[in-house]
Design an enzyme around this catalytic site. Structure first.
Site, PDB file in Angstrom:
ATOM      1  N   ARG A  10      15.285 -20.716  19.304  1.00 44.41           N
ATOM      2  CA  ARG A  10      13.986 -21.314  19.055  1.00 44.41           C
ATOM      3  C   ARG A  10      13.870 -21.626  17.565  1.00 44.41           C
ATOM      4  O   ARG A  10      14.613 -21.086  16.745  1.00 44.41           O
ATOM      5  CB  ARG A  10      12.877 -20.361  19.492  1.00 44.41           C
ATOM      6  CG  ARG A  10      12.829 -20.116  20.995  1.00 44.41           C
ATOM      7  CD  ARG A  10      11.864 -18.989  21.329  1.00 44.41           C
ATOM      8  NE  ARG A  10      10.533 -19.261  20.804  1.00 44.41           N
ATOM      9  CZ  ARG A  10       9.645 -18.316  20.484  1.00 44.41           C
ATOM     10  NH1 ARG A  10       9.941 -17.039  20.615  1.00 44.41           N
ATOM     11  NH2 ARG A  10       8.450 -18.654  20.045  1.00 44.41           N
ATOM     12  N   SER A  12      11.259 -21.197  15.423  1.00 34.60           N
ATOM     13  CA  SER A  12      10.359 -20.439  14.565  1.00 34.60           C
ATOM     14  C   SER A  12      11.141 -19.687  13.496  1.00 34.60           C
ATOM     15  O   SER A  12      12.357 -19.456  13.620  1.00 34.60           O
ATOM     16  CB  SER A  12       9.550 -19.440  15.396  1.00 34.60           C
ATOM     17  OG  SER A  12      10.383 -18.392  15.866  1.00 34.60           O
ATOM     18  N   LYS A  80      12.838  -8.803  25.066  1.00 34.17           N
ATOM     19  CA  LYS A  80      11.607  -8.542  25.825  1.00 34.17           C
ATOM     20  C   LYS A  80      11.098  -9.797  26.529  1.00 34.17           C
ATOM     21  O   LYS A  80      10.284  -9.694  27.451  1.00 34.17           O
ATOM     22  CB  LYS A  80      10.513  -7.968  24.925  1.00 34.17           C
ATOM     23  CG  LYS A  80       9.949  -8.936  23.901  1.00 34.17           C
ATOM     24  CD  LYS A  80       8.838  -8.274  23.110  1.00 34.17           C
ATOM     25  CE  LYS A  80       8.229  -9.233  22.094  1.00 34.17           C
ATOM     26  NZ  LYS A  80       7.133  -8.619  21.321  1.00 34.17           N
ATOM     27  N   ASP A  81      11.584 -10.996  26.113  1.00 35.21           N
ATOM     28  CA  ASP A  81      11.154 -12.241  26.750  1.00 35.21           C
ATOM     29  C   ASP A  81      11.942 -12.558  28.022  1.00 35.21           C
ATOM     30  O   ASP A  81      11.544 -13.453  28.777  1.00 35.21           O
ATOM     31  CB  ASP A  81      11.312 -13.418  25.779  1.00 35.21           C
ATOM     32  CG  ASP A  81      10.376 -13.335  24.583  1.00 35.21           C
ATOM     33  OD1 ASP A  81       9.307 -12.699  24.706  1.00 35.21           O
ATOM     34  OD2 ASP A  81      10.711 -13.895  23.522  1.00 35.21           O
ATOM     35  N   SER A 126      -1.185  -9.828  23.532  1.00 40.03           N
ATOM     36  CA  SER A 126      -0.480  -9.074  24.571  1.00 40.03           C
ATOM     37  C   SER A 126      -1.445  -8.266  25.428  1.00 40.03           C
ATOM     38  O   SER A 126      -2.145  -7.383  24.912  1.00 40.03           O
ATOM     39  CB  SER A 126       0.521  -8.117  23.901  1.00 40.03           C
ATOM     40  OG  SER A 126       0.902  -7.086  24.771  1.00 40.03           O
ATOM     41  N   ARG A 128      -0.607  -5.926  27.341  1.00 42.42           N
ATOM     42  CA  ARG A 128      -0.139  -4.541  27.212  1.00 42.42           C
ATOM     43  C   ARG A 128      -0.779  -3.865  26.003  1.00 42.42           C
ATOM     44  O   ARG A 128      -1.280  -2.737  26.100  1.00 42.42           O
ATOM     45  CB  ARG A 128       1.397  -4.526  27.073  1.00 42.42           C
ATOM     46  CG  ARG A 128       1.970  -3.156  26.697  1.00 42.42           C
ATOM     47  CD  ARG A 128       3.448  -3.261  26.323  1.00 42.42           C
ATOM     48  NE  ARG A 128       3.685  -4.150  25.199  1.00 42.42           N
ATOM     49  CZ  ARG A 128       3.550  -3.798  23.930  1.00 42.42           C
ATOM     50  NH1 ARG A 128       3.160  -2.575  23.601  1.00 42.42           N
ATOM     51  NH2 ARG A 128       3.794  -4.660  22.962  1.00 42.42           N
ATOM     52  N   ARG A 129      -0.754  -4.545  24.862  1.00 41.48           N
ATOM     53  CA  ARG A 129      -1.360  -3.962  23.666  1.00 41.48           C
ATOM     54  C   ARG A 129      -2.873  -3.845  23.825  1.00 41.48           C
ATOM     55  O   ARG A 129      -3.472  -2.833  23.445  1.00 41.48           O
ATOM     56  CB  ARG A 129      -1.024  -4.815  22.442  1.00 41.48           C
ATOM     57  CG  ARG A 129       0.442  -4.759  22.035  1.00 41.48           C
ATOM     58  CD  ARG A 129       0.738  -5.695  20.878  1.00 41.48           C
ATOM     59  NE  ARG A 129       2.150  -5.630  20.500  1.00 41.48           N
ATOM     60  CZ  ARG A 129       2.890  -6.683  20.192  1.00 41.48           C
ATOM     61  NH1 ARG A 129       2.356  -7.906  20.224  1.00 41.48           N
ATOM     62  NH2 ARG A 129       4.155  -6.548  19.849  1.00 41.48           N
ATOM     63  N   ARG A 146      -2.617 -16.158  19.259  1.00 39.08           N
ATOM     64  CA  ARG A 146      -1.375 -16.901  19.442  1.00 39.08           C
ATOM     65  C   ARG A 146      -0.909 -17.383  18.079  1.00 39.08           C
ATOM     66  O   ARG A 146      -1.639 -17.356  17.113  1.00 39.08           O
ATOM     67  CB  ARG A 146      -1.591 -18.124  20.356  1.00 39.08           C
ATOM     68  CG  ARG A 146      -1.575 -17.884  21.841  1.00 39.08           C
ATOM     69  CD  ARG A 146      -0.264 -17.354  22.395  1.00 39.08           C
ATOM     70  NE  ARG A 146       0.915 -18.108  21.993  1.00 39.08           N
ATOM     71  CZ  ARG A 146       1.418 -19.148  22.638  1.00 39.08           C
ATOM     72  NH1 ARG A 146       0.817 -19.595  23.726  1.00 39.08           N
ATOM     73  NH2 ARG A 146       2.518 -19.738  22.209  1.00 39.08           N
ATOM     74  N   GLY A 147       0.327 -17.863  18.034  1.00 35.96           N
ATOM     75  CA  GLY A 147       0.843 -18.447  16.803  1.00 35.96           C
ATOM     76  C   GLY A 147       2.000 -17.649  16.232  1.00 35.96           C
ATOM     77  O   GLY A 147       2.338 -16.564  16.712  1.00 35.96           O
ATOM     78  N   ASN A 148       2.612 -18.213  15.176  1.00 36.93           N
ATOM     79  CA  ASN A 148       3.726 -17.520  14.541  1.00 36.93           C
ATOM     80  C   ASN A 148       3.216 -16.356  13.693  1.00 36.93           C
ATOM     81  O   ASN A 148       2.007 -16.106  13.608  1.00 36.93           O
ATOM     82  CB  ASN A 148       4.562 -18.507  13.709  1.00 36.93           C
ATOM     83  CG  ASN A 148       3.752 -19.181  12.608  1.00 36.93           C
ATOM     84  OD1 ASN A 148       2.821 -18.599  12.058  1.00 36.93           O
ATOM     85  ND2 ASN A 148       4.106 -20.419  12.282  1.00 36.93           N
ATOM     86  N   THR A 151       0.643 -17.187  11.000  1.00 36.30           N
ATOM     87  CA  THR A 151      -0.660 -17.504  11.591  1.00 36.30           C
ATOM     88  C   THR A 151      -1.384 -16.225  11.986  1.00 36.30           C
ATOM     89  O   THR A 151      -2.597 -16.080  11.757  1.00 36.30           O
ATOM     90  CB  THR A 151      -0.482 -18.404  12.824  1.00 36.30           C
ATOM     91  OG1 THR A 151       0.130 -19.631  12.420  1.00 36.30           O
ATOM     92  CG2 THR A 151      -1.824 -18.705  13.483  1.00 36.30           C
ATOM     93  N   ARG A 152      -0.670 -15.294  12.550  1.00 33.95           N
ATOM     94  CA  ARG A 152      -1.281 -14.036  12.996  1.00 33.95           C
ATOM     95  C   ARG A 152      -1.742 -13.198  11.810  1.00 33.95           C
ATOM     96  O   ARG A 152      -2.851 -12.670  11.807  1.00 33.95           O
ATOM     97  CB  ARG A 152      -0.288 -13.266  13.870  1.00 33.95           C
ATOM     98  CG  ARG A 152       0.053 -14.011  15.149  1.00 33.95           C
ATOM     99  CD  ARG A 152       1.057 -13.264  16.008  1.00 33.95           C
ATOM    100  NE  ARG A 152       1.403 -14.062  17.187  1.00 33.95           N
ATOM    101  CZ  ARG A 152       1.618 -13.586  18.394  1.00 33.95           C
ATOM    102  NH1 ARG A 152       1.533 -12.277  18.603  1.00 33.95           N
ATOM    103  NH2 ARG A 152       1.919 -14.371  19.397  1.00 33.95           N
ATOM    104  N   CYS A 240       6.780  -9.989  31.895  1.00 34.24           N
ATOM    105  CA  CYS A 240       6.876  -9.473  30.535  1.00 34.24           C
ATOM    106  C   CYS A 240       5.525  -9.456  29.829  1.00 34.24           C
ATOM    107  O   CYS A 240       5.400  -8.878  28.749  1.00 34.24           O
ATOM    108  CB  CYS A 240       7.884 -10.289  29.736  1.00 34.24           C
ATOM    109  SG  CYS A 240       7.495 -12.035  29.591  1.00 34.24           S
TER     110      CYS A 240
END
Length: 314
Positions: A10, A12, A80-81, A126, A128-129, A146-148, A151-152, A240
């Site tokens: 990818r 990123s 994990k993906d 997530s 899960r989180r 969302r985002g890279n 961004t987060r 996932c």
């Protein structure tokens, strides 16, 4: 093997960084020329929450397509993906040594989860989180994200959120651990199955390349740990992005190394959770995960997870 080995990744910063690290290892240990090839995935294009994009594999399918149609020779994924089922024509050639699998908090003013005032906004993409944050009962407001990575992190620096929860491994790989205000104990938040590990795939028909990658890059302890964790997901029929956490550790015992596994399944709001642990010999890692998950199903985990696979069967 004299041709340049094309490694799909990818685009990123994080993906290219971790793929670049793998490319360097392949070049050094296999003695070949390497080239990174950017591949755009569904998860990169869509801005929708990941858990709404139709299940697992949103970051994986395009890379696997590139493998199968010959555009690349190797694909590097965040493990994990990966969907838990086998992919026809694809071999999981190597699982290198894992980074720290824990989650971290990046919060304003250097605060930890316990120090954030009631009503503080914590962002995560997530389920899960989010469910585990709710389960802590700290009175936090949990919002989507969302985002890279930049961004987060910008949600905190801009004041849009008081904190964000991320995987420690990603920040470590891009040398940004300085922003972490708390590494979250797995007792409070179990990570995603496979978190912190990478997956190196090739075409199943490329048996020589598969053998070389396994010999020179695979870590059997990491592979066993993630096999146990992913077996939990597979048996629960959870994707996932499901509210399921699992963490396996390899412990040296008198009779040899053993897998010690913990897992949790939660209601989305954290009001109910099912936690179990199990252990067994390294060679039986997947069976340890299967057995643990079977016990969770007996306690009602399927109803908590409400996975798409289970809804389709009902």
């Amino acid at each position: 093997m004299t041709q340049t080995l094309r490694i799909g990744t990818r685009a990123s910063l994080l993906a290219r960084t971790q793929s670049g690290q793998i490319a360097d290892l392949i070049a050094e240990r296999l003695g070949v020329e390497v080239e990174l090839v950017d591949v755009t995935t569904e998860g990169d294009i869509s801005r929708a929450p990941l858990h709404t994009l139709g299940g697992t594999g949103v970051f994986v399918s395009a890379l696997r397509d590139a493998l199968l149609d010959g555009r690349v020779d190797v694909a590097v994924h965040s493990l994990k993906d990966l969907p838990t089922g086998a992919a026809e024509g694809i071999a999981l050639a190597a699982v290198p040594p894992r980074e720290d699998p824990r989650d971290v908090l990046v919060a304003r003013d250097g605060l930890t989860l316990g120090e954030l005032p009631v009503g503080s906004v914590v962002a995560t993409g997530s389920p899960r989180r989010a469910s585990q944050l709710h389960a802590l009962g700290l009175g936090l407001e949990i919002v989507g994200l969302r985002g890279n990575i930049d961004t987060r992190l910008g949600k905190v620096t801009s004041g849009a959120a008081d904190g964000v929860v991320l995987a420690r491994a990603g920040l470590s790989r891009i040398n940004r651990l300085d922003v972490v205000t708390e590494t979250i104990d797995p007792i409070q938040m179990l990570p995603a199955p496979g978190q912190g590990a990478l997956a190196i795939e090739c075409r199943a028909e490329d048996t020589t390349l598969e053998a070389q990658l396994r010999e020179h890059l695979d870590d059997p302890f990491t592979r066993a740990a993630v096999e146990a964790e992913r077996a939990v997901l597979r048996t629960l029929e959870a994707g996932c992005s499901a509210p399921v956490g699992a963490l396996a550790e390899i412990v040296e015992e008198a009779d040899g190394p053993e897998v010690w596994l913990r897992a949790v399944a939660l209601a989305p709001d954290g009001s109910v959770d099912i936690r179990r642990s199990a252990s067994g010999p390294l060679a039986e890692a997947a069976e340890v995960g299967n057995r643990l998950a079977a016990g969770m199903l007996e306690e009602g985990a399927a109803e908590l997870i409400d996975s798409p696979a289970r809804r389709q069967q009902s």
